[in-house]
Write a protein that holds these residues in place. Structure first.
Motif, PDB file in Angstrom:
ATOM      1  N   GLY A  37       1.140  10.875  -3.687  1.00 22.66           N
ATOM      2  CA  GLY A  37       0.573  10.612  -2.369  1.00 22.66           C
ATOM      3  C   GLY A  37       0.153   9.181  -2.176  1.00 22.66           C
ATOM      4  O   GLY A  37      -0.104   8.756  -1.068  1.00 22.66           O
ATOM      5  N   TYR A  38       0.053   8.383  -3.239  1.00 20.86           N
ATOM      6  CA  TYR A  38      -0.362   6.994  -3.060  1.00 20.86           C
ATOM      7  C   TYR A  38       0.634   6.221  -2.229  1.00 20.86           C
ATOM      8  O   TYR A  38       0.280   5.370  -1.449  1.00 20.86           O
ATOM      9  CB  TYR A  38      -0.471   6.290  -4.427  1.00 20.86           C
ATOM     10  N   SER A  39       1.914   6.506  -2.432  1.00 17.37           N
ATOM     11  CA  SER A  39       2.943   5.678  -1.816  1.00 17.37           C
ATOM     12  C   SER A  39       3.136   5.967  -0.344  1.00 17.37           C
ATOM     13  O   SER A  39       3.968   5.372   0.293  1.00 17.37           O
ATOM     14  CB  SER A  39       4.272   5.866  -2.554  1.00 17.37           C
ATOM     15  N   ASP A  40       2.373   6.924   0.205  1.00 16.77           N
ATOM     16  CA  ASP A  40       2.521   7.251   1.625  1.00 16.77           C
ATOM     17  C   ASP A  40       1.215   6.971   2.343  1.00 16.77           C
ATOM     18  O   ASP A  40       0.411   7.872   2.562  1.00 16.77           O
ATOM     19  CB  ASP A  40       2.924   8.721   1.787  1.00 16.77           C
ATOM     20  N   PRO A  41       0.949   5.728   2.699  1.00 20.03           N
ATOM     21  CA  PRO A  41      -0.326   5.396   3.331  1.00 20.03           C
ATOM     22  C   PRO A  41      -0.508   6.045   4.680  1.00 20.03           C
ATOM     23  O   PRO A  41      -1.616   6.224   5.142  1.00 20.03           O
ATOM     24  CB  PRO A  41      -0.272   3.869   3.454  1.00 20.03           C
ATOM     25  N   PHE A  52      -2.905   9.437   5.530  1.00 23.64           N
ATOM     26  CA  PHE A  52      -4.299   9.488   5.967  1.00 23.64           C
ATOM     27  C   PHE A  52      -4.382   9.518   7.479  1.00 23.64           C
ATOM     28  O   PHE A  52      -5.155  10.251   8.053  1.00 23.64           O
ATOM     29  CB  PHE A  52      -5.062   8.275   5.437  1.00 23.64           C
ATOM     30  N   ALA A  53      -3.576   8.686   8.121  1.00 25.37           N
ATOM     31  CA  ALA A  53      -3.633   8.605   9.585  1.00 25.37           C
ATOM     32  C   ALA A  53      -3.099   9.877  10.219  1.00 25.37           C
ATOM     33  O   ALA A  53      -3.586  10.339  11.229  1.00 25.37           O
ATOM     34  CB  ALA A  53      -2.831   7.399  10.071  1.00 25.37           C
ATOM     35  N   GLN A  95       1.022  -3.974  -0.059  1.00 27.75           N
ATOM     36  CA  GLN A  95       0.888  -3.707   1.370  1.00 27.75           C
ATOM     37  C   GLN A  95       0.654  -2.222   1.634  1.00 27.75           C
ATOM     38  O   GLN A  95      -0.206  -1.848   2.431  1.00 27.75           O
ATOM     39  CB  GLN A  95       2.148  -4.176   2.114  1.00 27.75           C
ATOM     40  N   ALA A  96       1.421  -1.371   0.937  1.00 28.30           N
ATOM     41  CA  ALA A  96       1.240   0.078   1.103  1.00 28.30           C
ATOM     42  C   ALA A  96      -0.152   0.502   0.663  1.00 28.30           C
ATOM     43  O   ALA A  96      -0.784   1.360   1.300  1.00 28.30           O
ATOM     44  CB  ALA A  96       2.303   0.828   0.298  1.00 28.30           C
ATOM     45  N   ALA A  97      -0.661  -0.104  -0.403  1.00 28.45           N
ATOM     46  CA  ALA A  97      -2.000   0.224  -0.883  1.00 28.45           C
ATOM     47  C   ALA A  97      -3.064  -0.193   0.132  1.00 28.45           C
ATOM     48  O   ALA A  97      -4.005   0.561   0.409  1.00 28.45           O
ATOM     49  CB  ALA A  97      -2.243  -0.448  -2.228  1.00 28.45           C
ATOM     50  N   LEU A  98      -2.920  -1.391   0.692  1.00 31.89           N
ATOM     51  CA  LEU A  98      -3.873  -1.875   1.693  1.00 31.89           C
ATOM     52  C   LEU A  98      -3.892  -0.964   2.916  1.00 31.89           C
ATOM     53  O   LEU A  98      -4.958  -0.621   3.443  1.00 31.89           O
ATOM     54  CB  LEU A  98      -3.519  -3.303   2.116  1.00 31.89           C
ATOM     55  N   GLU A  99      -2.708  -0.568   3.369  1.00 32.15           N
ATOM     56  CA  GLU A  99      -2.612   0.313   4.534  1.00 32.15           C
ATOM     57  C   GLU A  99      -3.195   1.689   4.224  1.00 32.15           C
ATOM     58  O   GLU A  99      -3.835   2.310   5.081  1.00 32.15           O
ATOM     59  CB  GLU A  99      -1.151   0.433   4.969  1.00 32.15           C
ATOM     60  N   GLY A 100      -2.977   2.171   2.983  1.00 34.08           N
ATOM     61  CA  GLY A 100      -3.533   3.457   2.596  1.00 34.08           C
ATOM     62  C   GLY A 100      -5.050   3.445   2.593  1.00 34.08           C
ATOM     63  O   GLY A 100      -5.696   4.392   3.067  1.00 34.08           O
ATOM     64  N   ILE A 101      -5.647   2.386   2.066  1.00 35.02           N
ATOM     65  CA  ILE A 101      -7.115   2.274   2.051  1.00 35.02           C
ATOM     66  C   ILE A 101      -7.646   2.185   3.476  1.00 35.02           C
ATOM     67  O   ILE A 101      -8.638   2.831   3.832  1.00 35.02           O
ATOM     68  CB  ILE A 101      -7.546   1.034   1.251  1.00 35.02           C
ATOM     69  N   ARG A 121      -1.457  -9.165   7.487  1.00 38.01           N
ATOM     70  CA  ARG A 121      -1.889  -8.281   8.572  1.00 38.01           C
ATOM     71  C   ARG A 121      -2.599  -7.053   8.026  1.00 38.01           C
ATOM     72  O   ARG A 121      -3.643  -6.644   8.535  1.00 38.01           O
ATOM     73  CB  ARG A 121      -0.689  -7.863   9.416  1.00 38.01           C
ATOM     74  N   ALA A 122      -2.013  -6.447   6.979  1.00 36.68           N
ATOM     75  CA  ALA A 122      -2.625  -5.262   6.369  1.00 36.68           C
ATOM     76  C   ALA A 122      -3.985  -5.597   5.775  1.00 36.68           C
ATOM     77  O   ALA A 122      -4.945  -4.822   5.894  1.00 36.68           O
ATOM     78  CB  ALA A 122      -1.693  -4.694   5.295  1.00 36.68           C
ATOM     79  N   ALA A 123      -4.112  -6.769   5.149  1.00 38.44           N
ATOM     80  CA  ALA A 123      -5.373  -7.177   4.543  1.00 38.44           C
ATOM     81  C   ALA A 123      -6.440  -7.425   5.617  1.00 38.44           C
ATOM     82  O   ALA A 123      -7.606  -7.022   5.461  1.00 38.44           O
ATOM     83  CB  ALA A 123      -5.167  -8.442   3.704  1.00 38.44           C
ATOM     84  N   ALA A 124      -6.064  -8.092   6.712  1.00 34.74           N
ATOM     85  CA  ALA A 124      -7.019  -8.365   7.796  1.00 34.74           C
ATOM     86  C   ALA A 124      -7.475  -7.074   8.468  1.00 34.74           C
ATOM     87  O   ALA A 124      -8.661  -6.910   8.789  1.00 34.74           O
ATOM     88  CB  ALA A 124      -6.388  -9.308   8.824  1.00 34.74           C
ATOM     89  N   ALA A 125      -6.539  -6.146   8.677  1.00 34.26           N
ATOM     90  CA  ALA A 125      -6.896  -4.856   9.283  1.00 34.26           C
ATOM     91  C   ALA A 125      -7.866  -4.092   8.392  1.00 34.26           C
ATOM     92  O   ALA A 125      -8.821  -3.469   8.878  1.00 34.26           O
ATOM     93  CB  ALA A 125      -5.632  -4.031   9.533  1.00 34.26           C
TER      94      ALA A 125
END
Length: 467
Positions: free
Chosen positions: A55-59, A62-63, A99-105, A142-146
């Motif tokens: 499930g980690y690889s699918d950020p 969560f949404a 990037q996927a990790a940032l979006e997942g968090i 972008r992912a980091a700023a979000a």
């Protein structure tokens, strides 16, 4: 393929997939052939880690699931386990993995309050965001700023969010002002800078510095004296829109003297953005003007704007725009917004909106509140309703009081039939002290105000017709 090569080739499938490097080394030693066997590369290791952390690889999960599904299908421990896995993967060498990790968090924090875990890992998260902003490319930045925006929303005002802003603020400012950086990254960083400063800043000089940084960006869209009457769309238009909206958000928390200074600077220049080719720029400029008029009239009830006639003509033209060269969707969206803006400027009126979340209702009855709500909704997305229910910071911003604690059994008893709702006695004050019924009373009061306001307008219309 020769048999000997085929026989010695490593197997990709089977139960020994995860330890294929060690298995190959063991086989080589047993065969008596001493040769160097290369282990997995860093990128392979990251992919291997991702496969084990199911499930980690699918950020996006969560949404898509949202807070309700997370409560039903997974325990708090499962969610924290996944989140810790994402945090570890922000240090990966693969840009896509980071990037996927940032979006997942970000999606996890937008859909669930995880204050304790965030406080424990705040330094690690801040360091990861800082590293990705400095060394990452457009999408990663972008992912980091979000994520930085949502992190500050989770932390709320305080020392922790101040330290996040102190660490990330200079980097965000550098990216926003960097003409060689990606436009999309600069745009997200502008929104992030405004949101984080709105939440965390306690230093008034830092607030003024942020305002100045954002001003230097969006004022480049202002019409110059030698220019024509139309502002052409450019690749930087999206960045200018985000900077203007972030600047407007920060204007709502400025001291009165600073607000007056900013109004004098921009009141006569901002209307030039209404002639932009971009519909989103026109709308952003119009809503910012409506908010500025609201602030000015809040400070001085008899506030007078010199160019009111020319401004109302522009607003009325946009509210009834029938330009054939513009898309129908853009025209419909523009007309709807500018009708409200025209009413705000001419009649000091605001069309009250109702936001429903759980058993509660919130009335958006002014432009400041609307702009603040729209900004946080853009950052949190579908998690906005959940945060309105649970996030103490947002509840304080919108004056909702402490969170209403309701368990599943209480929520079930709160569901009543339409017939029961219609037959409630509105004269009983005890009925409306319970949150599920509070909105009925508020709704009735709102309808009464609307009815009285309509009658008042009818009287004004009758007088106008009489003369």
């Amino acid at each position: 393929m020769p048999k000997n090569k085929k026989r010695n080739a490593p197997h990709r499938g089977g139960s020994g997939g995860s330890g294929s490097g060690a298995a190959a080394a063991t086989a080589a030693t047993a065969g008596g052939q001493h040769r160097n066997v290369q282990p997995f590369s860093d990128e392979d290791a990251s992919i291997e880690t991702m496969s084990h952390c199911s499930g980690y690889s699918d950020p996006s999960s969560f949404a898509e699931d949202g807070p309700e599904v997370l409560d039903e299908e997974g325990t708090q421990e499962d969610l924290e386990y996944k989140l810790k896995g994402f945090i570890d993967l922000t240090l990966d060498k693969s840009a896509k993995t980071r990037q996927a990790a940032l979006e997942g968090i970000k999606n996890a924090l937008a859909s669930k309050m995880l204050s304790e875990l965030i406080l424990e890992r705040r330094m690690t998260l801040t360091d990861s965001i800082e590293r990705c902003l400095k060394k990452g490319k457009s999408d990663e930045q972008r992912a980091a700023a979000a994520l930085a925006s949502v992190l500050c929303i989770q932390l709320g005002p305080g020392i922790e969010s101040e330290e996040v802003l102190k660490t990330l603020g200079p980097i965000l400012k550098k990216i926003i002002c960097d003409g060689t950086a990606s436009i999309q990254a600069r745009q997200t960083c502008a929104t992030c800078f405004g949101v984080c400063c709105f939440i965390a800043t306690e230093d008034i000089t830092e607030l003024y510095s942020t305002l100045e940084c954002l001003e230097n960006v969006f004022t480049k869209s202002y019409l110059k004296e030698k220019d024509t009457n139309v502002i052409c769309n450019t690749p930087n238009t999206g960045l200018h829109i985000s900077s203007l909206l972030a600047w407007t958000l920060l204007l709502t928390i400025c001291p009165i003297n600073e607000v007056k200074k900013k109004l004098e600077m921009h009141f006569h220049k901002l209307p030039s953005l209404l002639s932009s080719d971009d519909v989103n720029m026109r709308i952003a400029a119009g809503e910012s003007l409506a908010l500025m008029f609201e602030l000015a009239r809040g400070m001085e009830s008899d506030f007078f704007y010199e160019d009111m006639e020319s401004l109302t003509q522009m607003l009325r033209a946009l509210a009834t725009d029938g330009n054939k060269h513009r898309a129908k969707v853009d025209k419909r969206k523009q007309r709807s917004v500018f009708r409200d803006i025209l009413r705000a400027v001419e009649e000091r009126d605001f069309p009250t909106e109702t936001v429903k979340f759980g058993p509660e209702r919130m009335y958006i009855d002014c432009w400041v509140k609307k702009h603040t709500y729209d900004t946080f909704k853009e950052v949190l997305g579908s998690g906005m309703q959940y945060h309105l229910q649970s996030n103490e910071f947002l509840r304080n911003v919108f004056e909702l009081g402490p969170p209403v604690m309701l368990d599943a059994a209480t929520l079930k008893t709160m569901k009543i039939s339409r017939f029961e709702r219609d037959t409630l006695s509105f004269s009983d004050p005890h009925v409306f002290s319970f949150p599920p019924f509070q909105h009925l009373y508020n709704s009735a009061a709102f309808k009464a105000r609307t009815k009285a306001r309509s009658k008042c307008r009818d009287k004004r219309a009758d007088v106008g017709e009489f003369f």
